[in-house]
Design a protein around this motif. Sequence first.
Motif, PDB file in Angstrom:
ATOM      1  N   LEU A  87       0.833  -1.201   0.000  1.00 33.52           N
ATOM      2  CA  LEU A  87       0.000   0.000   0.000  1.00 33.52           C
ATOM      3  C   LEU A  87       0.870   1.255   0.000  1.00 33.52           C
ATOM      4  O   LEU A  87       0.661   2.177  -0.803  1.00 33.52           O
ATOM      5  CB  LEU A  87      -0.929  -0.016   1.216  1.00 33.52           C
ATOM      6  CG  LEU A  87      -1.901   1.133   1.361  1.00 33.52           C
ATOM      7  CD1 LEU A  87      -2.876   1.187   0.193  1.00 33.52           C
ATOM      8  CD2 LEU A  87      -2.662   0.991   2.678  1.00 33.52           C
ATOM      9  N   ALA A  88       1.846   1.303   0.887  1.00 35.76           N
ATOM     10  CA  ALA A  88       2.728   2.472   0.970  1.00 35.76           C
ATOM     11  C   ALA A  88       3.524   2.654  -0.318  1.00 35.76           C
ATOM     12  O   ALA A  88       3.638   3.777  -0.832  1.00 35.76           O
ATOM     13  CB  ALA A  88       3.663   2.341   2.170  1.00 35.76           C
ATOM     14  N   LEU A  89       4.065   1.570  -0.854  1.00 39.61           N
ATOM     15  CA  LEU A  89       4.866   1.663  -2.067  1.00 39.61           C
ATOM     16  C   LEU A  89       4.028   2.125  -3.253  1.00 39.61           C
ATOM     17  O   LEU A  89       4.468   2.978  -4.037  1.00 39.61           O
ATOM     18  CB  LEU A  89       5.530   0.317  -2.374  1.00 39.61           C
ATOM     19  CG  LEU A  89       6.610  -0.115  -1.386  1.00 39.61           C
ATOM     20  CD1 LEU A  89       6.984  -1.575  -1.605  1.00 39.61           C
ATOM     21  CD2 LEU A  89       7.824   0.789  -1.482  1.00 39.61           C
ATOM     22  N   GLU A  90       2.825   1.603  -3.390  1.00 43.26           N
ATOM     23  CA  GLU A  90       1.946   2.006  -4.490  1.00 43.26           C
ATOM     24  C   GLU A  90       1.541   3.474  -4.360  1.00 43.26           C
ATOM     25  O   GLU A  90       1.511   4.205  -5.354  1.00 43.26           O
ATOM     26  CB  GLU A  90       0.724   1.107  -4.554  1.00 43.26           C
ATOM     27  CG  GLU A  90       1.054  -0.287  -5.056  1.00 43.26           C
ATOM     28  CD  GLU A  90      -0.099  -1.273  -4.948  1.00 43.26           C
ATOM     29  OE1 GLU A  90      -1.213  -0.882  -4.505  1.00 43.26           O
ATOM     30  OE2 GLU A  90       0.110  -2.442  -5.308  1.00 43.26           O
ATOM     31  N   GLU A  93       4.430   5.602  -5.377  1.00 43.72           N
ATOM     32  CA  GLU A  93       4.543   5.605  -6.838  1.00 43.72           C
ATOM     33  C   GLU A  93       3.518   6.555  -7.445  1.00 43.72           C
ATOM     34  O   GLU A  93       3.839   7.338  -8.345  1.00 43.72           O
ATOM     35  CB  GLU A  93       4.337   4.199  -7.399  1.00 43.72           C
ATOM     36  CG  GLU A  93       5.505   3.276  -7.225  1.00 43.72           C
ATOM     37  CD  GLU A  93       5.220   1.857  -7.709  1.00 43.72           C
ATOM     38  OE1 GLU A  93       4.064   1.547  -8.090  1.00 43.72           O
ATOM     39  OE2 GLU A  93       6.160   1.043  -7.710  1.00 43.72           O
ATOM     40  N   ASP A  94       2.286   6.504  -6.944  1.00 42.45           N
ATOM     41  CA  ASP A  94       1.224   7.385  -7.449  1.00 42.45           C
ATOM     42  C   ASP A  94       1.595   8.847  -7.237  1.00 42.45           C
ATOM     43  O   ASP A  94       1.393   9.680  -8.118  1.00 42.45           O
ATOM     44  CB  ASP A  94      -0.115   7.091  -6.766  1.00 42.45           C
ATOM     45  CG  ASP A  94      -0.717   5.757  -7.180  1.00 42.45           C
ATOM     46  OD1 ASP A  94      -0.244   5.162  -8.195  1.00 42.45           O
ATOM     47  OD2 ASP A  94      -1.641   5.297  -6.491  1.00 42.45           O
TER      48      ASP A  94
END
Length: 98
Positions: A87-90, A93-94
Amino acid sequence: MDVLHREAVQRLFQGILTLQTVEECGRFFEDACTIKEIEEIAQRFEVATLLHSGKSYHEINKQTGASTATICRVKKCLMYGSSGYQLALERMEDQSHD
């Protein structure tokens, strides 16, 4: 009762969510954790980031100094955990695409 759902832990999470800048987070974690604890959490997140980007264990070890055991543990969390790293990585990225 699950440790993460205890009232004190929930209050901690709520407090963290009130922080608005990287500087505020740094100040909070400097008060709440030892430098070693912050470094260990940061290393795990860096390992998660590198695994997410497809790096090998060898590359990750060389770049971060993380042990194979740490890399395996983080990979297990990425694959079978609560999706917190994911969740944090996505979201990061967003934000980088904005």
